[in-house]
Design a protein around this motif. Structure first.
Motif, mmCIF file in Angstrom:
data_model
loop_
_atom_site.group_PDB
_atom_site.id
_atom_site.type_symbol
_atom_site.label_atom_id
_atom_site.label_comp_id
_atom_site.label_asym_id
_atom_site.label_seq_id
_atom_site.Cartn_x
_atom_site.Cartn_y
_atom_site.Cartn_z
ATOM 1 N N ALA A 49 0.831 -1.205 0.000
ATOM 2 C CA ALA A 49 0.000 0.000 0.000
ATOM 3 C C ALA A 49 0.866 1.256 0.000
ATOM 4 O O ALA A 49 0.545 2.248 -0.674
ATOM 5 N N SER A 61 -2.770 4.775 3.903
ATOM 6 C CA SER A 61 -3.746 4.111 4.772
ATOM 7 C C SER A 61 -5.048 3.821 4.027
ATOM 8 O O SER A 61 -5.678 2.775 4.220
ATOM 9 N N ALA A 64 -4.423 0.963 1.768
ATOM 10 C CA ALA A 64 -4.326 -0.249 2.592
ATOM 11 C C ALA A 64 -5.713 -0.778 2.949
ATOM 12 O O ALA A 64 -5.941 -1.991 2.969
ATOM 13 N N ILE A 82 -4.360 -3.552 9.491
ATOM 14 C CA ILE A 82 -3.574 -2.427 8.980
ATOM 15 C C ILE A 82 -2.803 -1.832 10.151
ATOM 16 O O ILE A 82 -3.364 -1.619 11.229
ATOM 17 N N GLY A 86 0.508 2.342 6.918
ATOM 18 C CA GLY A 86 -0.049 1.627 5.769
ATOM 19 C C GLY A 86 0.469 0.224 5.578
ATOM 20 O O GLY A 86 0.248 -0.392 4.531
ATOM 21 N N ILE A 88 0.367 -3.703 5.900
ATOM 22 C CA ILE A 88 -0.729 -4.670 5.973
ATOM 23 C C ILE A 88 -0.182 -5.963 6.565
ATOM 24 O O ILE A 88 0.744 -6.564 6.014
#
Length: 568
Positions: A49, A61, A64, A82, A86, A88
């Motif tokens: 992301a 974010s 994500a 998350i 950002g 994951i």
């Protein structure tokens, strides 16, 4: 199955799908998929992301959040979170780890063998110590580094040639010949004194005696330095090979700088660079650092090294008209390229840091940017005995040789310890600690894990039901499975970064996870590997133990260390 590769492939497919739907504009990116440093953050993390955010010009974010919902749909994924700006984090379904365990026991020690190299030729040059005496122990670190890296490259599908460059031209060899001539005269009964600047090593006595035995007084009359030179270099090179053999190191090719110069390779390579407009007559500024009384501002033949990222252009001829050492380097790498090596790795001591940019420059120039060279530097080794520095060798007189150390602690310990720190960091080697049967001795700790695994398998009931890995559910069991599942990923990263010490760290991590799991059985009888009243769980745990043993054996094979099934 490399589970991290599998998830990476799924993410890439999802990005392509999202691009086709016009949800994102970029389908592929150089994102990371790997195990998080903190296991509380899931089984796998990715920065995809954050990488996409740069291309999409959006908040990472928000990207994500979109991706997390898509990743939750993967069959392998149990939960997605998350974190931070950002990242994951993904938690895999327990069944995924059980499938990896099955694959490890199917592939056995071949688990972790990859095909990154596609049988490409790669030249690994290492040690390359001046042939003026036995290998001192400082060379052992580079020797082990190069040898284990070569083994790693073979494991991932490269066609590897291990090479030693014999620096047998120049003033140091002339000094060596004069030193041996004195020892030759001494062997014939003459009283000699070793002048300042000559090599005083006791090891030269046997070479002088050999010359006296073979030629008698003939060389006194003829003063044939060429005969002395060839005999001396041959003798010392054989000594070096014996020392490397004690360390478990063998080279495929030995290339002589002297023979390279005689072949006209310097003139040929310099002409090639000249025809490309990369050689000119010019002036260099005064070298930085140490003051040199002999330096003069003069016009000289130069290579345009700065055109390829070097700090300064490099001199090709000395003031007396002879070629510089760098000119020999050019010829040597021209020779490598001529032999078909477009992938090269060179291992050097940390005092050769100034050579990195110039070597990269000349390889690019000679090959029109087609060939690549990676230069890896190794730092010094400090030797201790019970915490006190060891500076002198009992046998060698003034320095520790490879033979001294291998005979003191053993080949396997020496090889393993040399890779317990990253190559560019100073390494401390304590003779007492590395011989202890404790965690202070890293190779013992790893070998003990392998031997303990085989002990459990020997002591388990002979008749057990077929193993059902789904019975492995405890935190310790799953952590060990996840740890051994990382093996292919560790191999790939170690190769790509040319950092074989990562294998050492990983094996210690595996051993620690296994020893910890075994230790749980001391306080909780249900956590023991062998349960007389539960053959099904015993079979499942033996299945895990077997996989662990395969991974440790695969790792030790990279070091050319035989995994022990029993320890006294």
């Amino acid at each position: 199955m490399n589970i991290f590769k599998r998830i990476s492939s799924l993410i890439l497919s999802k990005l392509n799908e999202l691009k086709q739907k016009n949800i994102i504009n970029t389908s592929a990116a150089n994102f990371i998929v790997g195990p998080p440093s903190n296991r509380a953050h899931g089984d796998i993390y990715t920065n995809v992301a954050m990488v996409l955010a740069k291309h999409e010009k959006q908040n990472p974010s928000k990207i994500a959040e979109v991706l997390a919902k898509e990743f939750e749909l993967f069959d392998e994924i149990a939960k997605v979170e998350i974190a931070g700006p950002g990242f994951i984090n993904m938690y895999l379904k327990i069944e995924v780890w059980h499938e990896v365990l099955k694959q490890i026991n199917k592939l056995k020690t071949e688990f972790g063998t990859l095909n990154i190299g596609n049988n490409q030729a790669i030249n690994v040059e290492f040690v390359s110590a001046n042939p003026t005496g036995p290998l001192h122990i400082g060379h052992a670190r580079g020797a082990v580094f190069g040898d284990v890296l070569a083994n790693l490259l073979k494991k991932v599908g490269y066609k590897v040639t291990k090479e030693y460059y014999i620096n047998d031209a120049g003033a140091q060899v002339d000094t060596l010949v004069r030193s041996v001539y004195l020892r030759y005269k001494e062997a014939l009964g003459e009283k000699v004194s070793i002048e300042e600047g000559l090599y005083p090593g006791e090891y030269l006595k046997s070479i002088g005696e050999g010359l006296a035995k073979k030629y008698g007084k003939e060389l006194l009359e003829k003063q044939d330095n060429q005969v002395i030179r060839e005999y001396t270099l041959s003798s010392i090179l054989e000594l070096i090979k014996k020392h490397m053999n004690l360390l478990g190191v063998n080279h495929d090719v030995f290339t002589s700088e002297y023979e390279l110069q005689k072949s006209g390779k310097i003139e040929e390579s310099i002409k090639l660079l000249s025809d490309k407009g990369l050689v000119y007559e010019g002036y260099l500024g005064k070298p930085k650092g140490k003051e040199s009384k002999n330096w003069t501002y003069r016009k000289e033949m130069l290579f345009r090294s700065t055109e390829f990222g070097d700090d300064v252009d490099r001199a090709l001829k000395k003031e007396d008209g002879s070629w510089t050492y760098f000119a020999s380097d050019i010829a040597y790498h021209f020779d490598k390229i001529s032999r078909g090596f477009y992938n090269m790795i060179v291992e050097l001591g940390s005092d050769h840091g100034g050579y990195v940019k110039r070597l990269k420059a000349v390889v690019s120039a000679l090959s029109d940017n087609q060939a690549k060279i990676e230069v890896k530097l190794h730092n010094i080794v400090n030797f201790f005995e019970n915490g006190k520095p060891v500076k002198m060798s009992k046998r060698s007189g003034n320095f520790l040789t490879v033979r001294d150390v291998v005979e003191e602690v053993g080949r396997d310990i020496t090889r393993f310890i040399m890779l317990t720190r990253k190559n560019d960091m100073v390494l401390d080697f304590d003779f007492v600690k590395v011989k202890k049967q404790s965690k202070d001795n890293p190779i013992f700790y790893v070998q003990y894990a392998h031997a303990r695994a085989h002990s459990l398998m020997r002591n388990a009931p002979k008749e057990l039901p077929s193993a059902d890995p789904s019975l492995l559910k405890t935190g310790g069991e799953l952590f060990l499975i996840k740890t051994i599942a990382k093996w292919p990923d560790v191999v790939e990263i170690a190769v790509k970064l040319c950092e074989p010490h990562r294998i050492t760290f990983y094996l210690l991590e595996v051993a620690e996870a296994f020893h910890a799991l075994w230790g749980y059985g001391k306080s909780d009888l249900n956590m023991r590997f062998i349960l007389k009243d539960n053959p099904d769980l015993t079979a499942a745990r033996m299945f895990l133990v077997q996989a662990l043993a395969h991974v440790i054996a695969s790792g030790l094979s990279v070091f050319n260390i035989e995994p022990l099934e029993e320890m006294s």
